[in-house]
Design an enzyme around this catalytic site. Structure first.
Site, PDB file in Angstrom:
ATOM      1  N   HIS A 230      -7.825   0.735   5.149  1.00 20.63           N
ATOM      2  CA  HIS A 230      -6.422   0.309   5.041  1.00 20.63           C
ATOM      3  C   HIS A 230      -5.206   0.788   5.680  1.00 20.63           C
ATOM      4  O   HIS A 230      -4.191   0.842   5.832  1.00 20.63           O
ATOM      5  CB  HIS A 230      -6.072   0.252   3.716  1.00 20.63           C
ATOM      6  CG  HIS A 230      -5.230  -0.840   3.070  1.00 20.63           C
ATOM      7  ND1 HIS A 230      -5.162  -1.110   1.838  1.00 20.63           N
ATOM      8  CD2 HIS A 230      -4.464  -1.829   3.827  1.00 20.63           C
ATOM      9  CE1 HIS A 230      -4.429  -2.169   1.536  1.00 20.63           C
ATOM     10  NE2 HIS A 230      -3.864  -2.452   3.054  1.00 20.63           N
TER      11      HIS A 230
ATOM     12  N   ASP B 230      -4.420  -4.500  -4.095  1.00 21.75           N
ATOM     13  CA  ASP B 230      -5.028  -3.431  -3.989  1.00 21.75           C
ATOM     14  C   ASP B 230      -5.456  -2.673  -5.089  1.00 21.75           C
ATOM     15  O   ASP B 230      -4.436  -2.523  -6.043  1.00 21.75           O
ATOM     16  CB  ASP B 230      -4.547  -2.346  -2.865  1.00 21.75           C
ATOM     17  CG  ASP B 230      -5.156  -1.169  -2.414  1.00 21.75           C
ATOM     18  OD1 ASP B 230      -6.222  -0.868  -3.056  1.00 21.75           O
ATOM     19  OD2 ASP B 230      -4.511  -0.614  -1.259  1.00 21.75           O
TER      20      ASP B 230
ATOM     21  N   HIS C  98      -5.488   0.578  -5.267  1.00 21.06           N
ATOM     22  CA  HIS C  98      -4.585   1.771  -4.989  1.00 21.06           C
ATOM     23  C   HIS C  98      -3.277   1.257  -4.699  1.00 21.06           C
ATOM     24  O   HIS C  98      -2.934   0.364  -4.438  1.00 21.06           O
ATOM     25  CB  HIS C  98      -5.216   2.723  -3.889  1.00 21.06           C
ATOM     26  CG  HIS C  98      -6.639   2.866  -4.141  1.00 21.06           C
ATOM     27  ND1 HIS C  98      -7.703   1.910  -3.789  1.00 21.06           N
ATOM     28  CD2 HIS C  98      -7.251   3.707  -4.860  1.00 21.06           C
ATOM     29  CE1 HIS C  98      -9.102   2.556  -3.998  1.00 21.06           C
ATOM     30  NE2 HIS C  98      -8.725   3.472  -4.747  1.00 21.06           N
TER      31      HIS C  98
ATOM     32  N   ASP D 162      -1.647   3.513  -1.940  1.00 25.80           N
ATOM     33  CA  ASP D 162      -1.529   3.854  -0.519  1.00 25.80           C
ATOM     34  C   ASP D 162       0.053   4.424  -0.423  1.00 25.80           C
ATOM     35  O   ASP D 162       0.668   4.219   0.609  1.00 25.80           O
ATOM     36  CB  ASP D 162      -1.879   2.785   0.395  1.00 25.80           C
ATOM     37  CG  ASP D 162      -3.320   2.451   0.021  1.00 25.80           C
ATOM     38  OD1 ASP D 162      -4.055   3.058  -0.537  1.00 25.80           O
ATOM     39  OD2 ASP D 162      -3.855   1.477   0.878  1.00 25.80           O
TER      40      ASP D 162
ATOM     41  N   HIS E 244      -5.583   6.187   5.097  1.00 24.44           N
ATOM     42  CA  HIS E 244      -5.731   5.036   4.401  1.00 24.44           C
ATOM     43  C   HIS E 244      -5.176   5.279   2.825  1.00 24.44           C
ATOM     44  O   HIS E 244      -4.661   4.043   2.536  1.00 24.44           O
ATOM     45  CB  HIS E 244      -7.047   4.143   4.306  1.00 24.44           C
ATOM     46  CG  HIS E 244      -7.939   5.120   3.146  1.00 24.44           C
ATOM     47  ND1 HIS E 244      -9.257   4.462   2.739  1.00 24.44           N
ATOM     48  CD2 HIS E 244      -8.135   6.306   2.746  1.00 24.44           C
ATOM     49  CE1 HIS E 244      -9.904   5.190   1.870  1.00 24.44           C
ATOM     50  NE2 HIS E 244      -9.230   6.303   1.853  1.00 24.44           N
TER      51      HIS E 244
ATOM     52  N   ASP F 233      -6.888  -5.726   0.257  1.00 20.16           N
ATOM     53  CA  ASP F 233      -7.714  -4.920   0.083  1.00 20.16           C
ATOM     54  C   ASP F 233      -8.781  -5.187  -0.707  1.00 20.16           C
ATOM     55  O   ASP F 233      -8.685  -5.632  -1.753  1.00 20.16           O
ATOM     56  CB  ASP F 233      -7.185  -3.276  -0.423  1.00 20.16           C
ATOM     57  CG  ASP F 233      -8.330  -2.082  -0.242  1.00 20.16           C
ATOM     58  OD1 ASP F 233      -9.310  -2.420  -0.304  1.00 20.16           O
ATOM     59  OD2 ASP F 233      -7.629  -1.142  -0.082  1.00 20.16           O
TER      60      ASP F 233
ATOM     61  N   ASP G 233     -11.040  -3.898  -2.334  1.00 20.84           N
ATOM     62  CA  ASP G 233     -11.259  -3.101  -3.417  1.00 20.84           C
ATOM     63  C   ASP G 233     -10.473  -3.555  -4.777  1.00 20.84           C
ATOM     64  O   ASP G 233     -10.302  -2.867  -5.840  1.00 20.84           O
ATOM     65  CB  ASP G 233     -11.250  -1.517  -3.030  1.00 20.84           C
ATOM     66  CG  ASP G 233      -9.962  -0.819  -2.882  1.00 20.84           C
ATOM     67  OD1 ASP G 233      -8.866  -1.488  -3.419  1.00 20.84           O
ATOM     68  OD2 ASP G 233      -9.865   0.253  -2.288  1.00 20.84           O
TER      69      ASP G 233
ATOM     70  N   GLU H 257     -11.102  -2.853   4.242  1.00 25.79           N
ATOM     71  CA  GLU H 257     -12.018  -2.070   3.340  1.00 25.79           C
ATOM     72  C   GLU H 257     -13.286  -2.600   3.121  1.00 25.79           C
ATOM     73  O   GLU H 257     -13.859  -2.476   2.219  1.00 25.79           O
ATOM     74  CB  GLU H 257     -11.358  -1.520   2.179  1.00 25.79           C
ATOM     75  CG  GLU H 257     -10.192  -0.643   2.640  1.00 25.79           C
ATOM     76  CD  GLU H 257     -10.291   0.915   2.755  1.00 25.79           C
ATOM     77  OE1 GLU H 257     -11.622   1.087   3.163  1.00 25.79           O
ATOM     78  OE2 GLU H 257      -9.472   1.325   3.032  1.00 25.79           O
TER      79      GLU H 257
HETATM   80  N1  LYS Z   1      -5.315   7.801  -3.677  1.00 20.09           N
HETATM   81  C1  LYS Z   1      -6.333   8.199  -2.994  1.00 20.09           C
HETATM   82  C2  LYS Z   1      -6.020   9.041  -1.760  1.00 20.09           C
HETATM   83  O1  LYS Z   1      -4.783   9.015  -1.108  1.00 20.09           O
HETATM   84  C3  LYS Z   1      -7.269   7.156  -2.637  1.00 20.09           C
HETATM   85  C4  LYS Z   1      -6.633   6.026  -1.582  1.00 20.09           C
HETATM   86  C5  LYS Z   1      -7.827   5.188  -1.300  1.00 20.09           C
HETATM   87  C6  LYS Z   1      -7.232   4.074  -0.146  1.00 20.09           C
HETATM   88  N2  LYS Z   1      -8.190   2.971  -0.041  1.00 20.09           N
HETATM   89  O2  LYS Z   1      -6.917   9.523  -1.126  1.00 20.09           O
END
Ligand code: LYS
Length: 308
Positions: free
Chosen positions: A108, A131, A133, A135, A148, A235, A237, A280
């Site tokens: 991402h 998503d 998350h 991000d 990401h 995403d 996920d 992803e």
């Molecule tokens: N919030 C976590 C990080 O900053 C997971 C992020 C996942 C993004 N695809 O690493």
């Protein structure tokens, strides 16, 4: 009818787990082109972008030396900057030529380049960020150092300048034009930032309580209000790992494939989307290939595929 400009980006150094670089080829092999032909959409497939062979082995980056104490350094910063600058130029050219950019990731972090390219064309860009998350980390809050996890914050203009300055202008999107859908894994400082900026965030709690149709109606309205373009940053996920196991940072309790299809069909019905990216998809985490197949069907729904 706009030509769909497919931009494959084989980049996965923004994530801890490698493999998402194979996402574009997995989606193409799962029949993306056939899906577009079935929908009678004209398309072209651009040459794949990648970080280059030396990227993974790059020498220490000077920007990393300034990292705040207690936080991990941003991983593969120089490679991420290079691939995102190249992507920004490609996306900008596609939008300027009147084509419909469809970016295939990749992790991402490539949203930084996508959005930088779009921002040169759309001055008031709306953003549907679907998503697990948010991000929304910066170099000062990241628990992992993985870029990401920083792409939305960077596009808003928050975080380290090598990321925020990609594509030239800092602050490519405004927080009030962003809607997050499907969130269920937020770091403490991401939560604080989402609240402080007033970013609309439709979590799995909201989706369970209200239903995906009601949530999407409001989300589409937010990103479409006073905007001249809407990007869908999807995403894989966001889906529950039972339906989409092939991804690097799976989180349980996600969208069912039925909810994801309906969400994308509703965006298509609203007719608001001017570009999209699907990121992803990690074929190394999915020997069955079902995740890439699902991604192709989901792309179809966004582009107007219907059951009847
Ligand atoms: N919030 C976590 C990080 O900053 C997971 C992020 C996942 C993004 N695809 O690493």
């Amino acid at each position: 009818r706009k030509i769909v400009d497919i931009l494959p980006v084989a980049f996965d150094l923004g994530a801890s787990r490698r493999g998402a670089a194979g996402g574009p080829q997995a989606m193409l092999q799962a029949g993306l082109a056939a899906k577009l032909r079935q929908l009678r959409l004209p398309y072209r497939i651009q040459e794949e972008l990648n970080a280059g062979p030396a990227a993974a082995e790059q020498a220490a980056d000077p920007a990393l030396a300034q990292r705040p104490r207690g936080r991990p350094p941003m991983k593969h910063l120089a490679a991420a900057v290079a691939v995102n600058e190249a992507l920004a130029a490609r996306v900008s050219a596609a939008a300027a030529a009147g084509r419909w950019p469809l970016i295939l990731g990749g992790d991402h972090s490539i949203a930084i380049g996508t959005i930088a390219g779009l921002a040169s064309h759309y001055r008031r860009l709306g953003m549907l960020w679907i998503d697990a998350h948010s991000d929304m980390n910066t170099d000062l809050t990241t628990p992992s150092g993985n870029i990401h996890g920083m792409s939305l914050a960077a596009s808003i203009g928050l975080g380290a300048s090598p990321l925020t300055a990609i594509g030239g202008r800092i602050g490519k999107i405004r927080p009030e034009r962003v809607a997050l859908v499907g969130a269920r894994s937020l770091d403490p400082e991401e939560k604080r930032l989402i609240r402080a900026l007033g970013v609309s965030c439709f979590t799995m709690h909201d989706i369970d309580k209200r239903g995906i149709a009601s949530v999407m109606e409001e989300a589409v309205q937010i990103v479409g209000a006073d905007t001249d373009g809407v990007h869908v940053s999807f995403d894989i996920d966001s889906l529950d790992p039972r339906d989409a196991p092939g991804t690097g940072t799976p989180v349980g309790g996600g969208l069912s494939s039925r909810e994801a299809f309906l969400a994308l069909e509703l965006i298509a019905e609203a007719g608001v989307a001017t570009s999209a990216e699907f990121v992803e998809v990690n074929p190394e985490a999915d020997p069955s290939g079902c995740t890439a197949e699902l991604a192709v069907s989901l792309i179809g729904s966004l582009l107007g595929d219907r059951i009847l």
